[in-house]
Design an enzyme around this catalytic site. Sequence first.
Site, mmCIF file in Angstrom:
data_model
loop_
_atom_site.group_PDB
_atom_site.id
_atom_site.type_symbol
_atom_site.label_atom_id
_atom_site.label_comp_id
_atom_site.label_asym_id
_atom_site.label_seq_id
_atom_site.Cartn_x
_atom_site.Cartn_y
_atom_site.Cartn_z
ATOM 1 N N LYS A 122 48.131 32.076 45.162
ATOM 2 C CA LYS A 122 47.345 32.061 43.935
ATOM 3 C C LYS A 122 45.984 31.406 44.185
ATOM 4 O O LYS A 122 45.825 30.622 45.127
ATOM 5 C CB LYS A 122 48.076 31.250 42.847
ATOM 6 C CG LYS A 122 49.339 31.880 42.312
ATOM 7 C CD LYS A 122 49.985 30.952 41.285
ATOM 8 C CE LYS A 122 51.248 31.545 40.714
ATOM 9 N NZ LYS A 122 50.992 32.710 39.843
ATOM 10 N N ARG A 174 61.255 37.241 38.727
ATOM 11 C CA ARG A 174 62.253 38.303 38.515
ATOM 12 C C ARG A 174 63.289 38.326 39.633
ATOM 13 O O ARG A 174 64.411 38.787 39.441
ATOM 14 C CB ARG A 174 61.535 39.644 38.379
ATOM 15 C CG ARG A 174 60.791 40.115 39.592
ATOM 16 C CD ARG A 174 59.692 41.113 39.276
ATOM 17 N NE ARG A 174 58.574 40.473 38.599
ATOM 18 C CZ ARG A 174 57.493 41.117 38.168
ATOM 19 N NH1 ARG A 174 57.390 42.430 38.354
ATOM 20 N NH2 ARG A 174 56.516 40.473 37.572
#
Length: 494
Positions: free
Chosen positions: A278, A352
């Site tokens: 990130k 997920r």
Amino acid sequence: MEFLVNTQNLTTLSTGTLVLALSQDKPLSANVQSVDQASNGALSKILARGDFTGKAGQTLLLQDIAGIQAERLLLVGLGKDDELSDHAARKTIKAITAVLKGLAAKDATLALDALAIKQRNAYSITRLVADTLHHYLYRFDQFKSEKTPVPTLLKVQFHANTATQKDIDRALKQATAISKGVDLTRTLGDMPANICHPSYLAEQAEQLAKEYSALSVEVLDEKELKKLGANALLAVAQGSDQPPRLIIMKYQGAAASEQPYVLLGKGITFDTGGICLKPGPGMDEMKYDMCGAATVIGSMKAALELQLPINLIGVMTCAENMPSSNATRPGDIVTTMSGQTVEILNTDAEGRLVLCDALTYIERFKPKAVVDIATLTGACMVALGTQTSGLMGNDQNLIEQLLKAGNNADDRAWQLPLFDVYQEQLDSPFADMGNIGGRFGGTITAGCFLSRFAKAYPWAHLDVAGTAWTSGEKKGATGRPVPLLMQYLLDQTL
């Protein structure tokens, strides 16, 4: 903070601060009239002079008003009647709290009969007020050398009449329990990641079990996860020195034969993005990527406080997502606990992956319904902003119940579609699916991914990426969506 009901006459009530609400365009309420008469028209004179107009959020603190026993009298404006909404009411309560926190009084009494929000009764208004009060009294200063001054306010009484006393009392008992859960969720969210790692969350669950005999906890470590084939969860964790944990909390408040409700929380205690790193600015806020797990343990605490007559299982799937020579690479393929294979195209779509194995694990409980909570996608913030959680699922009845609960708790969600056509975006030439679905509809394709592992039971997914914490200079965990989930669980007991 202690919340109590009081039915005593306001003019003879001995309290540190009496709070009265006045509308900008409605006649004085019964409570205000009674105090005005006892004080020989003191309030009418103030209004006639124009010192107080009842404008939304306006406050006026008065000392030693003749004719009443309260030490202080705090007037607060509600604004115009047709503009009074949940949001406006929260702003008014925020203004009240700001004044009360600055006073030396140990108690206060709220006489808010003028606070009439459309489609809300005395019970739901009281819940809203108590929730807001508690929210603005929260402090997190464990790591400051100079602590925030502790407010002297210890007790808040809600004035009621015989017609509303029972509803207000019920609302306050529920609000107190839910606030304890919200506080736990916020505290865990605000903890730094060097302290709040997967093992720490497991310790917090075990501590909760020591406090409440009705709760049992099981913690699965790396060896046990490998035996189960939880390779997606392990893949996320393999770049970190912090080992993953799957934490299962069980509360039995009903007969053992009753199917349990299951809450599943994403617990990425820090998310660097892994190899798909990130950007640096704002990365400190990635400690909040475990707010789904924090929501689950907070909801369990609230349910235990209320001794809900249901069976409830809370599951936290916890890992730290770090880059290293051992970290998962883009293009790696893993076999999930369900046997389905996933090509990991983006290591920053890790939530997920930890959830999918947990969704398979949950099948063994034969749940009545499953709700997973995750700070899953930035795309949800683009779609819905920071005020509304995204909601998807495979059971419309469950979704409608959650939407209704969110509206009633003023912790709202909005349903997004899971049309089959979106599933095609997850196609992979090398595995059963990829873990991302491209640029468009990112929140929906994340839900589509999870749906492939949740076919054995009614399931809903809450994406709380925009609502679980606030960013910037005043960053902090919000405790959402504990109020929504608790209202949903309370509704199941009716």
